[in-house]
Design a protein around this motif. Structure first.
Motif, PDB file in Angstrom:
ATOM      1  N   ASN A  44      78.371  55.353 -14.961  1.00 43.90           N
ATOM      2  CA  ASN A  44      79.066  55.309 -13.666  1.00 43.90           C
ATOM      3  C   ASN A  44      78.356  56.188 -12.643  1.00 43.90           C
ATOM      4  OD1 ASN A  44      80.930  53.461 -14.479  1.00 43.90           O
ATOM      5  ND2 ASN A  44      82.698  54.827 -14.415  1.00 43.90           N
ATOM      6  N   SER A  71      84.267  61.299 -11.381  1.00 45.68           N
ATOM      7  CA  SER A  71      85.445  60.586 -11.894  1.00 45.68           C
ATOM      8  C   SER A  71      85.440  60.458 -13.415  1.00 45.68           C
ATOM      9  CB  SER A  71      85.512  59.185 -11.267  1.00 45.68           C
ATOM     10  OG  SER A  71      84.428  58.385 -11.725  1.00 45.68           O
ATOM     11  N   ASP A 141      79.513  54.460  -8.159  1.00 43.80           N
ATOM     12  CA  ASP A 141      79.557  54.346  -9.621  1.00 43.80           C
ATOM     13  C   ASP A 141      78.192  53.918 -10.167  1.00 43.80           C
ATOM     14  OD1 ASP A 141      82.068  55.275 -10.168  1.00 43.80           O
ATOM     15  OD2 ASP A 141      83.025  53.315 -10.311  1.00 43.80           O
ATOM     16  N   LYS A 172      87.590  47.389 -10.518  1.00 41.69           N
ATOM     17  CA  LYS A 172      88.408  48.466  -9.961  1.00 41.69           C
ATOM     18  C   LYS A 172      89.286  47.984  -8.809  1.00 41.69           C
ATOM     19  CE  LYS A 172      86.022  52.559 -11.537  1.00 41.69           C
ATOM     20  NZ  LYS A 172      85.538  53.905 -11.191  1.00 41.69           N
ATOM     21  N   GLN A 173      90.413  48.667  -8.664  1.00 40.25           N
ATOM     22  CA  GLN A 173      91.417  48.290  -7.677  1.00 40.25           C
ATOM     23  C   GLN A 173      91.728  49.456  -6.749  1.00 40.25           C
ATOM     24  OE1 GLN A 173      92.490  45.136  -7.430  1.00 40.25           O
ATOM     25  NE2 GLN A 173      91.151  44.646  -9.199  1.00 40.25           N
ATOM     26  N   GLU A 176      91.957  53.607  -7.288  1.00 43.80           N
ATOM     27  CA  GLU A 176      91.060  54.129  -8.322  1.00 43.80           C
ATOM     28  C   GLU A 176      89.917  54.921  -7.690  1.00 43.80           C
ATOM     29  OE1 GLU A 176      90.382  51.916 -12.043  1.00 43.80           O
ATOM     30  OE2 GLU A 176      91.119  50.162 -10.945  1.00 43.80           O
ATOM     31  N   VAL A 178      85.973  56.470  -7.515  1.00 44.42           N
ATOM     32  CA  VAL A 178      84.580  56.085  -7.777  1.00 44.42           C
ATOM     33  C   VAL A 178      83.672  57.268  -7.493  1.00 44.42           C
ATOM     34  CG1 VAL A 178      84.899  53.628  -7.292  1.00 44.42           C
ATOM     35  CG2 VAL A 178      84.313  55.184  -5.416  1.00 44.42           C
TER      36      VAL A 178
END
Length: 215
Positions: A44, A71, A141, A172-173, A176, A178
């Motif tokens: 990420n 993250s 990410d 991802k939504q 969330e 990053v």
């Protein structure tokens, strides 16, 4: 050094947290083919060192500094992660210069679809806004992307279907977190110009003080 071109999506098999440290076991396939102990892998977008591996997974440690500023601390078992091996000296450069040293974490605040494009709006910590320009590069990410728009303390990027399918950003939504790594060249240029200005001001002050204008 990385390029921001994701090679595969891995899966978190196990996390062991001790204070502000983590021991990760991450399942993969493609990147294991030529893996060696001590290799650098961007997880990420965070450069981690391979401490052990087999033909199905590898292990890596996260130290307190990384724990606090990325993250990775939010990753859970079965979570998906972007994976990229360090770029070989004779490799093709398809993205942009990515160091794997994350600058900050941002939050997805909006995700929308327009024809074949997925637009994602992500918050930028205010102290880093000067490093982001429209049509410039940013690694989110670990994925090399182009900044489409900047509005307030928010940047917008656009994903083509291939990028959405081959990276965790497609999964991802809003809400969330990053990892953000801003353009390396922008950071060097800003640092150079700032130091040059400060040095120039310092020399002027020294000259004024030497000639009795400052006490």
């Amino acid at each position: 050094m990385f390029t921001g071109i994701i090679e595969e999506i891995g899966s978190v098999k196990r996390t062991i947290k001790k204070g502000n440290t983590i021991q990760f076991t991450i399942g993969a396939s493609l990147i294991l083919g030529d893996m060696q102990l001590g290799d650098s892998i961007a997880v990420n977008g965070v450069c981690l060192t391979v401490t052990d591996f087999n033909d199905k997974e590898f292990h890596a440690d996260v130290m307190p500094e990384t724990y606090r500023h990325t993250s990775l601390a939010t990753l859970k078992q079965a979570g998906k992660v972007n994976l990229e091996r360090a770029m070989p000296a004779n490799g093709r450069f398809g993205g942009h210069f990515v160091s794997g040293h994350v600058d900050a974490a941002g939050t997805i605040i909006r995700k929308s679809v327009l024809e074949n494009a997925i637009y994602i709006d992500i918050t930028i910590p205010g102290k880093y806004k000067h490093l982001v320009i429209e049509k410039g590069s940013v690694a989110i990410d670990g994925t090399s992307l182009t900044v489409m728009k900047i509005e307030g303390e928010c940047l917008t990027v656009s994903l083509i279907p291939h990028t959405a399918d081959q990276s965790v950003l497609g999964l991802k939504q809003p809400g969330e977190t990053v990892n953000l790594e801003f353009d390396m060249m922008a950071k060097y240029i800003f640092s150079f110009s700032k130091n040059k200005t400060e040095t120039h001001h310092s020399r002027i002050e020294d000259l004024l003080e030497k000639n009795g204008f400052l006490s």
